[in-house]
Write a protein that holds these residues in place. Sequence first.
Motif, PDB file in Angstrom:
ATOM      1  N   SER A 116       0.816  -1.260  -0.012  1.00 26.24           N
ATOM      2  CA  SER A 116      -0.032  -0.063   0.094  1.00 26.24           C
ATOM      3  C   SER A 116       0.911   1.231   0.041  1.00 26.24           C
ATOM      4  O   SER A 116       0.217   2.535  -0.173  1.00 26.24           O
ATOM      5  CB  SER A 116      -0.830   0.083   1.260  1.00 26.24           C
ATOM      6  N   GLY A 117       2.059   0.949   0.149  1.00 25.32           N
ATOM      7  CA  GLY A 117       2.991   2.223   0.341  1.00 25.32           C
ATOM      8  C   GLY A 117       3.213   2.968   1.499  1.00 25.32           C
ATOM      9  O   GLY A 117       3.372   4.121   1.613  1.00 25.32           O
ATOM     10  N   GLY A 118       2.308   2.289   2.797  1.00 30.75           N
ATOM     11  CA  GLY A 118       2.246   3.025   4.154  1.00 30.75           C
ATOM     12  C   GLY A 118       1.742   2.013   4.917  1.00 30.75           C
ATOM     13  O   GLY A 118       1.462   0.725   4.781  1.00 30.75           O
ATOM     14  N   LEU A 119       1.201   2.489   5.823  1.00 37.11           N
ATOM     15  CA  LEU A 119       0.498   1.729   7.040  1.00 37.11           C
ATOM     16  C   LEU A 119      -0.968   2.468   7.365  1.00 37.11           C
ATOM     17  O   LEU A 119      -1.555   1.958   8.112  1.00 37.11           O
ATOM     18  CB  LEU A 119       1.277   1.733   8.455  1.00 37.11           C
ATOM     19  N   ASP A 120      -1.121   3.350   6.589  1.00 40.86           N
ATOM     20  CA  ASP A 120      -2.606   4.006   7.006  1.00 40.86           C
ATOM     21  C   ASP A 120      -3.660   3.149   6.445  1.00 40.86           C
ATOM     22  O   ASP A 120      -3.455   2.305   5.664  1.00 40.86           O
ATOM     23  CB  ASP A 120      -2.882   5.439   5.836  1.00 40.86           C
ATOM     24  N   VAL A 121      -4.872   3.252   7.028  1.00 41.42           N
ATOM     25  CA  VAL A 121      -5.951   2.447   6.564  1.00 41.42           C
ATOM     26  C   VAL A 121      -7.134   3.596   6.617  1.00 41.42           C
ATOM     27  O   VAL A 121      -7.010   4.719   7.526  1.00 41.42           O
ATOM     28  CB  VAL A 121      -6.238   1.297   7.261  1.00 41.42           C
ATOM     29  N   PRO A 122      -8.236   3.372   5.942  1.00 45.57           N
ATOM     30  CA  PRO A 122      -8.523   2.068   5.110  1.00 45.57           C
ATOM     31  C   PRO A 122      -7.887   2.321   3.696  1.00 45.57           C
ATOM     32  O   PRO A 122      -7.517   3.693   3.232  1.00 45.57           O
ATOM     33  CB  PRO A 122     -10.053   2.230   5.217  1.00 45.57           C
TER      34      PRO A 122
END
Length: 203
Positions: A116-122
């Motif tokens: 995803s290119g990071g750890l952010d959600v959603p």
Amino acid sequence: MKRIAILTALAILAAAPAGAAQLYRWVDDKGNVEYRDTPPPSNAKKVEQRRLGGGTIEATALPFSVQQAMQNFPVTLWTTNCGAPCDQARAHLARRGVPHTERDPQGDVEAYRKLSGGLDVPVLFIGTIRMKGYTESEWDIALDAAGYPRSAPPGLKPQATRAAARRGGLPPVRLYTHPECGTPCADAKLLLTSREVEFQEVL
């Protein structure tokens, strides 16, 4: 401009074979069990065909347009208990009746970071289109372009399918990668994820 990019990407992906949502299992003439996304040879034995599209109801019970959308653009929602954004994301897909798989990135944080290119959600995947964060208008544009309904079909309200419950006895998938592999390895992981195949990355 972003809307044009989403529509263009979805149009290109729609030209890909619809068989991406199918998995075939068979036994070859040497007794080996094969799992492929392409039909087996004519001499195969014990052939089984499994659908990998998201949604807990039978695909044949859905309108044809939704079945086509599921085949061409399977939907995966990556989310945790992140509060309002994740709740809104789930509610959005439920309101539209979008069959999808919900996955928790905490199962493999490093693989999710690379994907995803990071750890952010959603994060929402529609086929291989990645949409980071929840923005109602942008999600509607992408889901419309993929062919999903604006509201759940009468009498049918597909729920999210938890990826961990979808193994169905399939053997574990290992993806061997290398830190210097770059784009080919990233594409391979994205392909497995878009087809809802759980895998273990081996470096």
